[in-house]
Design a protein around this motif. Structure first.
Motif, PDB file in Angstrom:
ATOM      1  N   VAL A 191       0.886  -1.159   0.000  1.00 15.71           N
ATOM      2  CA  VAL A 191       0.000   0.000   0.000  1.00 15.71           C
ATOM      3  C   VAL A 191       0.928   1.214   0.000  1.00 15.71           C
ATOM      4  CG1 VAL A 191      -1.744   1.291   1.267  1.00 15.71           C
ATOM      5  CG2 VAL A 191      -1.798  -1.217   1.279  1.00 15.71           C
ATOM      6  N   TRP A 192       0.952   1.936  -1.106  1.00 14.64           N
ATOM      7  CA  TRP A 192       1.911   3.033  -1.253  1.00 14.64           C
ATOM      8  C   TRP A 192       1.561   4.175  -0.310  1.00 14.64           C
ATOM      9  CZ3 TRP A 192       5.568   0.643  -3.292  1.00 14.64           C
ATOM     10  CH2 TRP A 192       5.410  -0.217  -4.386  1.00 14.64           C
ATOM     11  N   ASN A 193       2.588   4.756   0.324  1.00 16.43           N
ATOM     12  CA  ASN A 193       2.372   5.870   1.243  1.00 16.43           C
ATOM     13  C   ASN A 193       2.340   7.203   0.480  1.00 16.43           C
ATOM     14  OD1 ASN A 193       5.067   6.681   0.776  1.00 16.43           O
ATOM     15  ND2 ASN A 193       5.832   5.511   2.522  1.00 16.43           N
ATOM     16  N   ASP A 194       2.178   8.303   1.214  1.00 19.32           N
ATOM     17  CA  ASP A 194       2.015   9.619   0.572  1.00 19.32           C
ATOM     18  C   ASP A 194       3.221  10.005  -0.275  1.00 19.32           C
ATOM     19  OD1 ASP A 194      -0.449   9.850   1.708  1.00 19.32           O
ATOM     20  OD2 ASP A 194       0.168  11.175   3.336  1.00 19.32           O
ATOM     21  N   LEU A 195       4.429   9.693   0.203  1.00 18.30           N
ATOM     22  CA  LEU A 195       5.636   9.991  -0.569  1.00 18.30           C
ATOM     23  C   LEU A 195       5.615   9.255  -1.898  1.00 18.30           C
ATOM     24  CD1 LEU A 195       8.646  10.839  -1.034  1.00 18.30           C
ATOM     25  CD2 LEU A 195       9.281   8.822   0.306  1.00 18.30           C
ATOM     26  N   GLN A 196       5.311   7.983  -1.861  1.00 15.46           N
ATOM     27  CA  GLN A 196       5.334   7.154  -3.068  1.00 15.46           C
ATOM     28  C   GLN A 196       4.225   7.548  -4.038  1.00 15.46           C
ATOM     29  OE1 GLN A 196       5.186   3.742  -0.617  1.00 15.46           O
ATOM     30  NE2 GLN A 196       7.422   3.540  -0.447  1.00 15.46           N
ATOM     31  N   ASN A 237      11.076  11.365   5.780  1.00 18.37           N
ATOM     32  CA  ASN A 237      11.756  10.696   6.886  1.00 18.37           C
ATOM     33  C   ASN A 237      12.576   9.506   6.391  1.00 18.37           C
ATOM     34  OD1 ASN A 237      10.005  12.364   8.209  1.00 18.37           O
ATOM     35  ND2 ASN A 237       8.745  10.745   9.085  1.00 18.37           N
ATOM     36  N   THR A 238      13.665   9.234   7.069  1.00 17.92           N
ATOM     37  CA  THR A 238      14.404   7.996   6.842  1.00 17.92           C
ATOM     38  C   THR A 238      13.478   6.815   7.108  1.00 17.92           C
ATOM     39  OG1 THR A 238      16.431   9.068   7.570  1.00 17.92           O
ATOM     40  CG2 THR A 238      16.420   6.684   7.553  1.00 17.92           C
ATOM     41  N   GLY A 239      13.534   5.814   6.218  1.00 16.33           N
ATOM     42  CA  GLY A 239      12.715   4.623   6.414  1.00 16.33           C
ATOM     43  C   GLY A 239      11.346   4.704   5.773  1.00 16.33           C
ATOM     44  N   MET A 240      11.057   5.798   5.014  1.00  8.90           N
ATOM     45  CA  MET A 240       9.735   5.940   4.381  1.00  8.90           C
ATOM     46  C   MET A 240       9.644   5.253   3.028  1.00  8.90           C
ATOM     47  SD  MET A 240       7.853   9.565   5.063  1.00  8.90           S
ATOM     48  CE  MET A 240       6.400   9.011   4.156  1.00  8.90           C
ATOM     49  N   GLY A 241      10.728   4.644   2.577  1.00 13.57           N
ATOM     50  CA  GLY A 241      10.677   3.956   1.286  1.00 13.57           C
ATOM     51  C   GLY A 241      11.026   4.868   0.121  1.00 13.57           C
ATOM     52  N   LYS A 242      12.118   5.634   0.283  1.00 13.06           N
ATOM     53  CA  LYS A 242      12.527   6.540  -0.803  1.00 13.06           C
ATOM     54  C   LYS A 242      13.003   5.766  -2.030  1.00 13.06           C
ATOM     55  CE  LYS A 242      15.269   9.222   1.756  1.00 13.06           C
ATOM     56  NZ  LYS A 242      14.914   8.892   3.148  1.00 13.06           N
ATOM     57  N   THR A 243      13.598   4.589  -1.813  1.00 14.16           N
ATOM     58  CA  THR A 243      14.035   3.781  -2.961  1.00 14.16           C
ATOM     59  C   THR A 243      12.838   3.394  -3.823  1.00 14.16           C
ATOM     60  OG1 THR A 243      15.902   2.889  -1.713  1.00 14.16           O
ATOM     61  CG2 THR A 243      15.220   1.671  -3.674  1.00 14.16           C
ATOM     62  N   GLU A 244      11.783   2.888  -3.172  1.00 14.46           N
ATOM     63  CA  GLU A 244      10.576   2.510  -3.920  1.00 14.46           C
ATOM     64  C   GLU A 244       9.942   3.732  -4.584  1.00 14.46           C
ATOM     65  OE1 GLU A 244      11.625  -0.741  -1.327  1.00 14.46           O
ATOM     66  OE2 GLU A 244      11.385   1.393  -0.906  1.00 14.46           O
ATOM     67  N   ALA A 245       9.962   4.880  -3.873  1.00 15.90           N
ATOM     68  CA  ALA A 245       9.410   6.114  -4.453  1.00 15.90           C
ATOM     69  C   ALA A 245      10.169   6.493  -5.721  1.00 15.90           C
ATOM     70  CB  ALA A 245       9.475   7.248  -3.428  1.00 15.90           C
ATOM     71  N   GLY A 246      11.512   6.384  -5.665  1.00 10.40           N
ATOM     72  CA  GLY A 246      12.315   6.695  -6.845  1.00 10.40           C
ATOM     73  C   GLY A 246      12.017   5.770  -8.010  1.00 10.40           C
ATOM     74  N   LEU A 247      11.855   4.498  -7.721  1.00 10.92           N
ATOM     75  CA  LEU A 247      11.549   3.527  -8.776  1.00 10.92           C
ATOM     76  C   LEU A 247      10.160   3.758  -9.357  1.00 10.92           C
ATOM     77  CD1 LEU A 247      13.043   0.328  -7.087  1.00 10.92           C
ATOM     78  CD2 LEU A 247      14.042   1.639  -8.966  1.00 10.92           C
ATOM     79  N   LEU A 248       9.202   4.106  -8.502  1.00 16.43           N
ATOM     80  CA  LEU A 248       7.846   4.419  -8.980  1.00 16.43           C
ATOM     81  C   LEU A 248       7.865   5.654  -9.872  1.00 16.43           C
ATOM     82  CD1 LEU A 248       5.913   3.752  -5.665  1.00 16.43           C
ATOM     83  CD2 LEU A 248       5.514   2.520  -7.810  1.00 16.43           C
ATOM     84  N   TRP A 249       8.695   6.636  -9.507  1.00 10.44           N
ATOM     85  CA  TRP A 249       8.801   7.853 -10.314  1.00 10.44           C
ATOM     86  C   TRP A 249       9.432   7.544 -11.676  1.00 10.44           C
ATOM     87  CZ3 TRP A 249      13.244  10.557 -12.011  1.00 10.44           C
ATOM     88  CH2 TRP A 249      12.998  11.828 -12.536  1.00 10.44           C
ATOM     89  N   ILE A 250      10.425   6.662 -11.710  1.00 12.09           N
ATOM     90  CA  ILE A 250      11.038   6.265 -12.985  1.00 12.09           C
ATOM     91  C   ILE A 250      10.033   5.510 -13.852  1.00 12.09           C
ATOM     92  CG2 ILE A 250      12.779   4.731 -14.042  1.00 12.09           C
ATOM     93  CD1 ILE A 250      14.627   5.433 -11.660  1.00 12.09           C
ATOM     94  N   ALA A 278      11.651  15.746  -3.027  1.00 11.86           N
ATOM     95  CA  ALA A 278      10.822  15.194  -1.954  1.00 11.86           C
ATOM     96  C   ALA A 278      11.679  15.007  -0.712  1.00 11.86           C
ATOM     97  CB  ALA A 278      10.203  13.865  -2.381  1.00 11.86           C
ATOM     98  N   VAL A 279      11.269  15.675   0.357  1.00  8.15           N
ATOM     99  CA  VAL A 279      11.934  15.529   1.650  1.00  8.15           C
ATOM    100  C   VAL A 279      11.092  14.578   2.486  1.00  8.15           C
ATOM    101  CG1 VAL A 279      12.769  16.727   3.699  1.00  8.15           C
ATOM    102  CG2 VAL A 279      12.837  17.871   1.474  1.00  8.15           C
TER     103      VAL A 279
END
Length: 628
Positions: free
Chosen positions: A197-202, A218-231, A215-216
């Motif tokens: 379930v994707w969070n607000d960042l993703q 918190n650590t641990g919010m899934g920035k890697t997945e967010a980056g991949l979703l953006w790509i 996008a700023v």
């Protein structure tokens, strides 16, 4: 032309058709538009016509390796431009651009000087082949076509640079017999299979996938997945500052997200990637070298890389255009931008400005983002979409100590609390000192006590990196102490219980905090400090005005120290961001050595002429980071 050779095993016509096929492939992937495809096709068609000369054919058909005869020969890329007729173009600029790309697709000599110095040889060749000469003013315009003079500064003509880079890319692929691009038609489906379930960042990353974003979070919010979703299903690059973090994210992607055809889908790009491929056995051993070549040639759709492997194009060395052209149809994720030195930040921002002009997109995903860096970015790049995602559980209780870090503090705390303790020092020397002192203090006791820094030999460091990743898993309930440097500061998925650290700056400290209580599941530990920060450091570490010594900016350090006077006790995620925004402003750092160094390096790379820097020398300059 049909029977004359371009390569020992390919005729000029066969090789030309190989290039044109590559150009069509780029069009079919949507990486270039029809207008660029038309220009590229013409450049591909004519790029090797100059090989149809007696001297070149002697060399290419000889069983012995014959050297280029400077007395009798003209470089084939120069001869090729005389076959190109201006009448086939809609406008003169397009003619000049194609001639520039063709005439400079090799740099074995100064191409402009080749024309000036070999006029009689060229005229003889033109007469033999019934070709028209090109006037001196037109020749000058051709070889000036990739640079524009704007406000007294040399600037890249982006369209010309893209065309030349694409010609290089088509030629390298055809000559090296490797696929020019592999399709990205798998990333969205691979991410959907995770059933997250994707969070607000993703969701923000997905919604704004066609824009440049910051996008700023918190650590641990899934920035890697967010980056991949953006790509998404586009060509993408993931850039991180530290090899340890790059390897970690590569492992996550190939083991948890993409489980098939790895060698055609995800590449690792840094100075030790080959060793890592062999060590991890991600692909079959006999395919590893071919896999590395694909990655090095930027053919694989998703690449996880260090900055120096891609952004060295900012030096404008001969042939830099192939990287810029590739990045022009790519999406680039920058993780933890605040971790870069002023030199590397200047390279990064100038590179992003060029990529943005060329049509590429970028996403900056970070736990902390100083407002002064945002202003540096927005100075020349408009309409960046900004998002802040900092609401979350409190994870850190801070104790600020205006004293130097001591092994006795760590020793006494561990005896009382046990748990997983992370110690981060500003220098390798200090880390080694603390480790040796703790070794002596714990010599009578059983304890996992380990040291990690960048000075270990490659084999040992690789082993230690694997150990800390395993030890630092959230679910791994253990006791022990790891002592390291900023090597573990950014993008490393480790979760310790306690942190002892020296202050470097506010950004770095908050990054280091991200390595403890990472998932926010240890709320019972917030009743007392779980992070101790020591604000009295070695003054020799401050950068001097020339930038030749030190690596910590004194002004930014003092600003950070002042900010931490507001903190003692529980530190919320929102307060972290507020402190960064309050203290690390353009106004506060305007006289800092960091800002002066940034401006000096930015001006330097902006003012470089194309071909001024030799590629063999720039890697050392690009990596010239102080090695404290």
């Amino acid at each position: 032309m049909k029977t004359m050779l371009a390569k020992p095993n390919r005729t000029i016509r066969e090789h030309t058709e190989d290039l044109k096929k590559n150009a069509s492939e780029l069009l079919n992937y949507g990486y270039i538009d029809e207008e660029m495809h038309n220009l590229l096709t013409v450049a591909c068609e004519y790029h090797d016509y100059g090989k149809a000369n007696e001297e070149f054919q002697k060399r290419v058909t000889s069983e012995k390796r014959l050297k280029f005869n400077n007395e009798k020969e003209v470089a084939h890329n120069i001869l090729s431009i005389y076959f190109i007729s201006p009448e086939i173009f809609a406008n003169r600029d397009d003619y000049l651009r194609v001639c520039y790309a063709v005439g400079n697709h090799h740099h074995n000599t100064s191409n402009y000087d080749e024309i000036l110095n070999k006029k009689s040889l060229i005229e003889k060749y033109l007469l033999e082949n019934n070709l028209k000469n090109i006037g001196g003013r037109t020749i000058q315009k051709i070889f000036d076509k990739n640079e524009l003079e704007i406000d007294g500064m040399k600037q890249i003509d982006i369209t010309t640079a893209k065309l030349k880079g694409l010609l290089h890319k088509c030629d390298y692929s055809a000559s090296g017999n490797f696929k020019i691009e592999y399709p990205n038609n798998f990333l969205k489906a691979s991410l959907e299979k995770l059933n997250f379930v994707w969070n607000d960042l993703q969701l923000f990353a997905m919604k704004n996938s066609n824009q440049n974003i910051i996008a700023v979070a918190n650590t641990g919010m899934g920035k890697t997945e967010a980056g991949l979703l953006w790509i998404g299903d586009n060509k993408g690059f993931f850039i991180l500052p530290i090899r340890t973090a790059i390897n970690s994210i590569y492992d996550r992607v190939v083991k948890n997200i993409i489980d098939d055809k790895i060698e055609e889908r995800v590449a690792l790009l840094h100075s030790e990637s080959l060793e890592y491929y062999f060590k991890e056995s991600i692909v079959e051993e006999d395919k590893i070298l071919e896999y590395k070549i694909r990655g090095k040639n930027l053919s694989i759709p998703l690449t996880i890389s260090t900055l120096d492997q891609l952004f060295n194009f900012v030096y404008k060395y001969n042939g830099f255009e192939v990287k810029l052209a590739t990045l022009s149809y790519s999406k680039i994720v920058i993780d933890e931008i605040q971790a870069y030195s002023p030199d590397l930040l200047a390279y990064l921002i100038y590179g992003l400005e060029c990529i943005n002009k060329a049509g590429g997109k970028f996403a900056i995903l970070t736990a902390t983002f100083p407002p002064f860096i945002r202003e540096l970015l927005e100075k020349n790049i408009k309409n960046i979409k900004f998002g802040k995602f900092t609401v979350g559980k409190d994870r850190h209780n801070i104790k600020v100590l205006d004293e130097t870090i001591k092994s006795s503090n760590i020793y006494n705390h561990y005896l009382e609390k046990k748990g997983k303790t992370l110690v981060i020092c500003n220098t390798v020397k200090e880390a080694q000192k603390i480790f040796k002192e703790l070794e002596i203090k714990f010599q009578e006791e059983e304890i996992e006590l380990r040291l990690l820094h960048s000075k270990f030999i490659r084999k040992d460091r690789s082993e230690k990196e694997s150990l800390i990743l395993d030890f630092g898993r959230t679910e791994n309930i253990k006791d022990g102490i790891w002592i390291s440097t900023s090597l573990v500061e950014a993008s490393l998925d480790i979760d310790f219980d306690y942190l002892f650290t020296e202050l470097n700056d506010l950004n770095g400290f908050f990054q280091r905090l991200g390595r403890i209580n990472r998932k926010g599941k240890k709320s019972n530990m917030l009743k007392e400090p779980n992070a101790y920060i020591f604000t009295n450091i070695d003054k020799n570490l401050f950068i001097n005005e020339s930038g030749t010594k030190g690596f910590i900016d004194k002004d930014i350090f003092n600003i950070s120290k002042k900010a931490l006077e507001e903190v003692n006790g529980v530190l919320s995620e929102e307060l972290k961001v507020n402190l960064i925004e309050k203290y690390l402003t353009t106004e506060n750092i305007k006289n800092s050595n960091f800002k002066k160094r940034y401006e000096k390096i930015k001006y330097y790379i902006e003012s470089l002429y194309i071909g001024e820097k030799d590629f063999s020398k720039i890697q050392k300059e690009f990596r010239n980071i102080n090695s404290y």
